[in-house]
Structures are given as structure tokens and as C-alpha cells.
Design a protein around this motif. Sequence first.
Motif, PDB file in Angstrom:
ATOM      1  N   ALA A  24       0.848  -1.184   0.000  1.00 50.97           N
ATOM      2  CA  ALA A  24       0.000   0.000   0.000  1.00 50.97           C
ATOM      3  C   ALA A  24       0.887   1.240   0.000  1.00 50.97           C
ATOM      4  O   ALA A  24       1.875   1.325   0.715  1.00 50.97           O
ATOM      5  N   GLY A  25       0.549   2.182  -0.812  1.00 48.36           N
ATOM      6  CA  GLY A  25       1.341   3.390  -0.901  1.00 48.36           C
ATOM      7  C   GLY A  25       2.409   3.357  -1.978  1.00 48.36           C
ATOM      8  O   GLY A  25       3.179   4.308  -2.111  1.00 48.36           O
ATOM      9  N   ARG A  26       2.456   2.302  -2.778  1.00 47.04           N
ATOM     10  CA  ARG A  26       3.462   2.249  -3.839  1.00 47.04           C
ATOM     11  C   ARG A  26       2.982   3.020  -5.065  1.00 47.04           C
ATOM     12  O   ARG A  26       1.791   3.260  -5.239  1.00 47.04           O
ATOM     13  N   TRP A  27       3.914   3.400  -5.903  1.00 45.15           N
ATOM     14  CA  TRP A  27       3.587   4.059  -7.163  1.00 45.15           C
ATOM     15  C   TRP A  27       3.206   3.001  -8.193  1.00 45.15           C
ATOM     16  O   TRP A  27       3.880   1.983  -8.332  1.00 45.15           O
ATOM     17  N   LEU A  28       2.125   3.251  -8.928  1.00 45.21           N
ATOM     18  CA  LEU A  28       1.690   2.359 -10.002  1.00 45.21           C
ATOM     19  C   LEU A  28       1.413   3.179 -11.248  1.00 45.21           C
ATOM     20  O   LEU A  28       0.734   4.210 -11.189  1.00 45.21           O
ATOM     21  N   ARG A  29       1.930   2.726 -12.377  1.00 39.08           N
ATOM     22  CA  ARG A  29       1.600   3.371 -13.639  1.00 39.08           C
ATOM     23  C   ARG A  29       0.138   3.094 -13.971  1.00 39.08           C
ATOM     24  O   ARG A  29      -0.395   2.018 -13.689  1.00 39.08           O
ATOM     25  N   CYS A  30      -0.485   4.068 -14.603  1.00 44.06           N
ATOM     26  CA  CYS A  30      -1.863   3.849 -15.046  1.00 44.06           C
ATOM     27  C   CYS A  30      -1.928   2.668 -16.008  1.00 44.06           C
ATOM     28  O   CYS A  30      -2.897   1.901 -15.998  1.00 44.06           O
ATOM     29  N   ALA A  31      -0.915   2.510 -16.832  1.00 45.36           N
ATOM     30  CA  ALA A  31      -0.891   1.379 -17.760  1.00 45.36           C
ATOM     31  C   ALA A  31      -0.897   0.054 -17.014  1.00 45.36           C
ATOM     32  O   ALA A  31      -1.521  -0.925 -17.465  1.00 45.36           O
ATOM     33  N   ASP A  32      -0.200  -0.024 -15.868  1.00 45.48           N
ATOM     34  CA  ASP A  32      -0.204  -1.256 -15.080  1.00 45.48           C
ATOM     35  C   ASP A  32      -1.605  -1.555 -14.562  1.00 45.48           C
ATOM     36  O   ASP A  32      -2.056  -2.711 -14.576  1.00 45.48           O
ATOM     37  N   LEU A  33      -2.295  -0.521 -14.087  1.00 46.14           N
ATOM     38  CA  LEU A  33      -3.650  -0.708 -13.574  1.00 46.14           C
ATOM     39  C   LEU A  33      -4.606  -1.171 -14.664  1.00 46.14           C
ATOM     40  O   LEU A  33      -5.518  -1.969 -14.407  1.00 46.14           O
ATOM     41  N   ALA A  65       0.811   4.901 -20.024  1.00 44.85           N
ATOM     42  CA  ALA A  65       2.181   4.505 -19.709  1.00 44.85           C
ATOM     43  C   ALA A  65       3.018   5.657 -19.188  1.00 44.85           C
ATOM     44  O   ALA A  65       4.100   5.442 -18.617  1.00 44.85           O
ATOM     45  N   GLU A  66       2.527   6.897 -19.345  1.00 45.09           N
ATOM     46  CA  GLU A  66       3.296   8.075 -18.967  1.00 45.09           C
ATOM     47  C   GLU A  66       2.741   8.774 -17.730  1.00 45.09           C
ATOM     48  O   GLU A  66       3.139   9.894 -17.409  1.00 45.09           O
ATOM     49  N   LEU A  67       1.812   8.116 -17.038  1.00 51.11           N
ATOM     50  CA  LEU A  67       1.256   8.649 -15.794  1.00 51.11           C
ATOM     51  C   LEU A  67       1.313   7.562 -14.730  1.00 51.11           C
ATOM     52  O   LEU A  67       1.135   6.378 -15.027  1.00 51.11           O
ATOM     53  N   ALA A  68       1.570   7.976 -13.499  1.00 48.22           N
ATOM     54  CA  ALA A  68       1.564   7.037 -12.380  1.00 48.22           C
ATOM     55  C   ALA A  68       0.881   7.690 -11.197  1.00 48.22           C
ATOM     56  O   ALA A  68       0.821   8.916 -11.085  1.00 48.22           O
ATOM     57  N   VAL A  69       0.358   6.850 -10.306  1.00 53.06           N
ATOM     58  CA  VAL A  69      -0.374   7.328  -9.136  1.00 53.06           C
ATOM     59  C   VAL A  69       0.117   6.594  -7.903  1.00 53.06           C
ATOM     60  O   VAL A  69       0.491   5.418  -7.972  1.00 53.06           O
ATOM     61  N   ARG A  70       0.141   7.292  -6.790  1.00 49.45           N
ATOM     62  CA  ARG A  70       0.455   6.677  -5.499  1.00 49.45           C
ATOM     63  C   ARG A  70      -0.747   6.879  -4.587  1.00 49.45           C
ATOM     64  O   ARG A  70      -1.272   7.992  -4.485  1.00 49.45           O
ATOM     65  N   THR A  71      -1.174   5.828  -3.939  1.00 51.76           N
ATOM     66  CA  THR A  71      -2.280   5.933  -2.991  1.00 51.76           C
ATOM     67  C   THR A  71      -1.729   5.994  -1.572  1.00 51.76           C
ATOM     68  O   THR A  71      -0.610   5.558  -1.302  1.00 51.76           O
TER      69      THR A  71
END
Length: 289
Positions: free
Chosen positions: A51-60, A122-128
Motif C-alpha cells: 500500500a502506498g506504492r507508485w503504479l503506472r496507469c498502464a499497469d492498472l 504509460a506516462e502517468l503514475a499514481v500513489r495511494t
Amino acid sequence: MSVDRSFRDSRHTGRLVTEPGGLADSLARVAGLQQRAEIRADLPIGGGSGAGRWLRCADLLDDPTLLDEWRARLAEWLRAEFGRAPARTTASYVMSWYLRVPAYAGALLLHHERRVPMLRPAELAVRTAAEGRPDPDGVTVLGRSFYCLPSDPGSARPEATVVADERALAEVLRARYVAHVSRFVAVYRRISPLGARTLWAGATDALDSCLWWAGAQGGTAESEGAGVADATLVLESRFAPLTSASTLRTTLDEHGRRVWTRRRESCCFSYLLPGADECAGCPRTRPRP
């Protein structure tokens, strides 16, 4: 009643590696202006874990089980806070949070820099957030290509695409955002109880709200009005598959002061939580024509 607090308040504390005139340079400038989430131009080494890791939108989007995990974390928090976690509520919140990643990145750069990034998954990432409610507290723009105006000091850079004027730039933002959202809608409608119309309504809300927030975070009526003007420029009318033009309008608050508000296109389903009612501006309470 609503438990939606948008992006968590967060201040960027890291340092961005910037190239003069490049998109990372723009991100470094807007990082100190925004208040809703950390925004940066790189991923930390390792990207975090759990929890709290960075994930690329493409991965999601490539692995929807990651979106299911996000909903499961929210459901756990809702059950702890409210005693239950309706499926439509968790689906709607994760929908809104995801859509704000491309909307927020695009709105901030348009408003403050008059630039539009490519907004590819692939060029955006999000951290929760690592603890508590798992809403986004960080956004990364990894791409370097951008659209800009002829007057932009970086317009001669190889990664820049110059457009004629602000209206053309608004069209680009809308098109890049819709291209990203199209992929999300195709994936999320298969794993959630939300239909395509609801998902596109949520996308409209995210873009309209983020353009407004980009100005409102300046803290003055003039800066908020500039954000509203950007929302009107980008959503001057309904552009399908988005579901409406900007719904921003003024109203009187409890003290008789005129303030900006907007009518939501999508429902967050917070009213399904114990003791909760529909939010202000909820489409469920809108008078039928």
C-alpha cells in the motif's frame, strides 16, 4: 453527506531533475503551487511496495486485479468507518480517483503553464495513501512530449508540438484525456457494477472539477475565476462521449456570498452508507425536465 475529500492534501518535498524549457521544468514550477497531491516528473527508485506504492496507469489497466485490490482496500476502510462497503460506492470512488490522475495532470499544466502533456497511461503514475483511506496522494507525469502555444519559450524543443491558440490547446487536452479515459472505461466496466454512461459522467466530473481546482488553489477570487474560465474553454459544450459542458455556476452560500459550485454528472453512491444522504449537487436529486 459524502466521504469524498478528493486528493489528500500533500506538499511536494522532493526535488525534480529539470531541463530548462522542458516539461519537467514545468512540473517543478507547478509542484509548489498545487495542494491536492504531490506531483512530480519521476518515479522514486524502487517505487515503493505494498500500500502506498507508485503504479503506472498502464499497469492498472493491463492488470485489472490491481484496480480490484484498490477497491478492496477502500472497502476495508469503509467497513471500519461505517460498518459496510456497498459495491457501487467502492466502484464509484475508485473510478473518480483514477480519472482525476489524467484530469489533474492535464488541468494543472494547462492552467499554470499553457502546456498539455500526452496523458498516455504509460506516462502517468499514481500513489495511494499508505494508511487509512486509500485515495491518491501523488501523481507522476513521466512523458516528456507536450503541446504548447507559439509563444512558449520551449516551443522549439524537439518534444514540443505547437498549436495555433488557446482554443486549439483546449481541444488537445480534451482529446488526450478522452483517449486515456476510453481505455479505462473499456477495462473498468468489465470489473465493476458501473455502466459506460456512468463512467463517462465520472470522467466529465473529473475534468471539469480539476480545471476549476487548478485555479481555486491560488486562493483568490481572480485565480478561481481563471480556473472556471479554463473549464469553460475546454468544456464549452458537450463533446461526446463526455456527458455535458462545464456545469460550473455561481450560487449564494449561507452567508449570502456568491461562490462557485457545480452540478455533478455522476453519483458517488455515498448515500448507501449508514446515516448518509445524497451530496449537494447529486444527479439523483436533480429535477427531471
